[in-house]
Design an enzyme around this catalytic site. Sequence first.
Site, mmCIF file in Angstrom:
data_model
loop_
_atom_site.group_PDB
_atom_site.id
_atom_site.type_symbol
_atom_site.label_atom_id
_atom_site.label_comp_id
_atom_site.label_asym_id
_atom_site.label_seq_id
_atom_site.Cartn_x
_atom_site.Cartn_y
_atom_site.Cartn_z
ATOM 1 N N HIS A 107 0.821 -1.201 0.000
ATOM 2 C CA HIS A 107 0.000 0.000 0.000
ATOM 3 C C HIS A 107 0.858 1.255 0.000
ATOM 4 O O HIS A 107 0.464 2.291 -0.525
ATOM 5 C CB HIS A 107 -0.958 -0.015 1.204
ATOM 6 C CG HIS A 107 -2.255 -0.663 0.866
ATOM 7 N ND1 HIS A 107 -3.093 -1.200 1.799
ATOM 8 C CD2 HIS A 107 -2.864 -0.832 -0.322
ATOM 9 C CE1 HIS A 107 -4.155 -1.685 1.186
ATOM 10 N NE2 HIS A 107 -4.040 -1.477 -0.092
ATOM 11 N N ARG A 142 -18.786 3.179 -11.723
ATOM 12 C CA ARG A 142 -18.810 1.870 -11.064
ATOM 13 C C ARG A 142 -19.567 2.001 -9.751
ATOM 14 O O ARG A 142 -19.368 2.975 -9.013
ATOM 15 C CB ARG A 142 -17.394 1.386 -10.783
ATOM 16 C CG ARG A 142 -16.581 1.049 -12.029
ATOM 17 C CD ARG A 142 -15.224 0.474 -11.630
ATOM 18 N NE ARG A 142 -14.510 -0.134 -12.728
ATOM 19 C CZ ARG A 142 -13.510 0.464 -13.393
ATOM 20 N NH1 ARG A 142 -13.127 1.685 -13.058
ATOM 21 N NH2 ARG A 142 -12.886 -0.165 -14.374
ATOM 22 N N ARG A 184 -23.155 2.000 -14.131
ATOM 23 C CA ARG A 184 -23.048 0.559 -14.369
ATOM 24 C C ARG A 184 -23.658 -0.183 -13.195
ATOM 25 O O ARG A 184 -23.359 0.125 -12.034
ATOM 26 C CB ARG A 184 -21.591 0.138 -14.535
ATOM 27 C CG ARG A 184 -21.489 -1.348 -14.852
ATOM 28 C CD ARG A 184 -20.085 -1.778 -15.090
ATOM 29 N NE ARG A 184 -19.323 -1.847 -13.859
ATOM 30 C CZ ARG A 184 -18.039 -2.167 -13.819
ATOM 31 N NH1 ARG A 184 -17.391 -2.415 -14.939
ATOM 32 N NH2 ARG A 184 -17.393 -2.222 -12.673
ATOM 33 N N GLU A 227 -17.484 -7.448 -22.935
ATOM 34 C CA GLU A 227 -16.224 -7.898 -22.320
ATOM 35 C C GLU A 227 -16.080 -9.411 -22.378
ATOM 36 O O GLU A 227 -15.104 -9.967 -21.902
ATOM 37 C CB GLU A 227 -16.072 -7.356 -20.895
ATOM 38 C CG GLU A 227 -17.332 -7.286 -20.087
ATOM 39 C CD GLU A 227 -17.180 -6.460 -18.800
ATOM 40 O OE1 GLU A 227 -16.088 -5.980 -18.481
ATOM 41 O OE2 GLU A 227 -18.193 -6.326 -18.087
ATOM 42 N N ASN A 240 -10.569 -4.418 -20.124
ATOM 43 C CA ASN A 240 -9.867 -5.106 -19.022
ATOM 44 C C ASN A 240 -10.260 -6.574 -19.005
ATOM 45 O O ASN A 240 -9.416 -7.469 -18.910
ATOM 46 C CB ASN A 240 -10.217 -4.498 -17.669
ATOM 47 C CG ASN A 240 -9.881 -3.029 -17.586
ATOM 48 O OD1 ASN A 240 -9.108 -2.540 -18.389
ATOM 49 N ND2 ASN A 240 -10.470 -2.330 -16.637
ATOM 50 N N ASP A 241 -11.568 -6.803 -19.097
ATOM 51 C CA ASP A 241 -12.033 -8.190 -19.089
ATOM 52 C C ASP A 241 -11.987 -8.820 -20.477
ATOM 53 O O ASP A 241 -11.701 -10.003 -20.610
ATOM 54 C CB ASP A 241 -13.468 -8.263 -18.539
ATOM 55 C CG ASP A 241 -13.478 -8.248 -17.020
ATOM 56 O OD1 ASP A 241 -12.706 -9.027 -16.421
ATOM 57 O OD2 ASP A 241 -14.229 -7.459 -16.422
ATOM 58 N N ARG A 266 -6.288 -11.122 -15.535
ATOM 59 C CA ARG A 266 -5.898 -9.710 -15.551
ATOM 60 C C ARG A 266 -5.099 -9.291 -14.320
ATOM 61 O O ARG A 266 -4.420 -8.267 -14.337
ATOM 62 C CB ARG A 266 -7.130 -8.803 -15.709
ATOM 63 C CG ARG A 266 -8.128 -8.928 -14.592
ATOM 64 C CD ARG A 266 -9.446 -8.250 -14.934
ATOM 65 N NE ARG A 266 -9.543 -6.895 -14.393
ATOM 66 C CZ ARG A 266 -10.634 -6.145 -14.453
ATOM 67 N NH1 ARG A 266 -11.720 -6.608 -15.050
ATOM 68 N NH2 ARG A 266 -10.659 -4.958 -13.929
ATOM 69 N N CYS A 294 -14.109 1.584 -22.244
ATOM 70 C CA CYS A 294 -13.971 2.133 -20.891
ATOM 71 C C CYS A 294 -12.952 1.352 -20.060
ATOM 72 O O CYS A 294 -12.820 1.591 -18.865
ATOM 73 C CB CYS A 294 -15.324 2.178 -20.181
ATOM 74 S SG CYS A 294 -16.036 0.555 -19.924
#
Length: 584
Positions: free
Chosen positions: A196, A303, A338, A440, A463-464, A474, A511
């Site tokens: 982190h 999201r 979404r 996706e 991404n997917d 991923r 996106c």
Amino acid sequence: MSLTLKGHAVAPGIAIGRVHLAERNELEIGEYRISEADVENEIQRYRNAVDAARDQLNELADKIHPDVAVPAVEIIQSHVLMMGDSKIRESTEIHIREELCNAEWALQSQLEQVLSEFRSMDDEYIRTRGEDVTQVVRLIQSKLSAETANKPFENIPDRLADTLVIAKELTPGELALLHERGVAGIVTEHGGPHSHTAILASSLGIPAVLGVREARRLLREDSTIIVDGGLGAVFADPDSARLQRYQEIQREAERFRLSLIALRDRPAVSLDGVEISLQANAERPAELIQSVEVGSQGIGLYRTEFLYLQGRPPDEESQLEEYLSAIQTLAGKPLTIRTLDLGADKSTGVLDFSQLRRSVNPALGLRAIRLCLSDTALFKTQLRAILRASHAGPVRCLIPMVTSVREVQLVKELVEEAKQDLDKRKLPYDANIPLGAMIEVPAAALSLGDLGRYLDFVSIGTNDLLQYTLAVDRGDEQVAHLYDLQHPGVVRLIKHILKVARTLEIPASVCGEVAGESRYTQLLLALGLKEFSMHPARLLEVKQVVRKTNISAAKVAINQWLDDPGGQDDPTLLEILDRSQINP
Ligand code: PEP
Ligand code: MG
């Protein structure tokens, strides 16, 4: 004499300045007995320390401007949440009560136990989260001790401008403290690229190199060093040629930053006159504000998972409140909400979706729309909130992970039912709210001709889509080199989606993260993409590339490449596209 040290490149950027070696106030955790009569006092002492630690972190989080660093604030907040974790809290108190020992020692014993559980996990990401628990426990322990209560370091000056702090390791809280004092860069001996502290440094824009062995022994107090966070290198006592080169890179970076700001109100039009829509992805209020600040044309992906990670599913009213506040921030620009996309890489947090836990392969399991269709009450609550929000401003509804026409039909039926529920309650909504699907899953991409007839728009979730098309997880570093937008199969698939969307006359955007990576902008433009949605921090850089691209020339080049993508020794697609711009 010049010396080069290597470590993990975790936060890009160049910092040049003087070394300050940070000496941590080391904690000595001893054990001592307490009497039965002192148990309640000891527990109270422990609780006070937890509260003091939590206050310190909250104060730090408040000082970080959320526009600058959403992840930074979230990381600190996750540490605050850990403080309240009832497991550590309760078991520490039980330990004090049963073993009649001091709070520091009880906490230490609990830490050992929790860490051994973390170490036994297969998942590297979860294992590294053990570091976070240790850091939180250390902070509470420091609050228990009078010497270390308010001073994590022995000798840190109040102002750290032009100063690079070299430490054995740093917790996110300590890094936030250094940031507050204006630190120019950091070097640590411990700490991995996924820690982190690494994420925090990157989101705060602090050049950082972690995991530099023996840094404190090899670097001298007050000597000059260069930290190249992108390269993962530290140059001690650099010669004048290197110093001048890095100073020029720094000046160039500043010029670039200023040139991007100047682009805010310029149109995103290519050299050959094609207008491109640049929208933003958002999740938190800070990203919505940032999207307005950089002049985005709206939110292409909002999201909503964060609403579900707070302990229990949000009710209609609390969701509506979030959406209305987003609409207000956007002041008339469209908001694409979404629906819930939990499952796979998106943690289920504290929510008990017991079905999700049974998936052997979560990425192929009950995630996103599949989960929502298996729990229609949960789904319809969200649909009603989205519909109600659509009365207050331009709202679109986007469905993730769609695979088949049947799913789209079921969603449409549920939207109708949600509308009827609202009619009964006499609540207004936009009856024509646009409904779109994330593309996706390769099967959805290949059958877009069928699916698309039921949709008002599509958004390509690269991404997917890359994960499922290339069979590359991923989130798995070991195969990250295979996760490639330039793979001819992926390029053809995206080209196909955009072509079918054009034929159906429905808007199509991308996106996924690649939309915000400026090195891929020409590739996406060459494929015919006209709508991008990305992290707002990336928008101006992408706009700059759009304005310098001749899309017709890039299209000729990509079509030739698709006839024969060539092999390993041939120029890459990105190189070919670059060349296409030289004499278009
Ligand atoms: C995507 O898959 O490209 C996408 C934008 O969705 P997420 O990253 O939330 O899965
Ligand atoms: Mg996705």
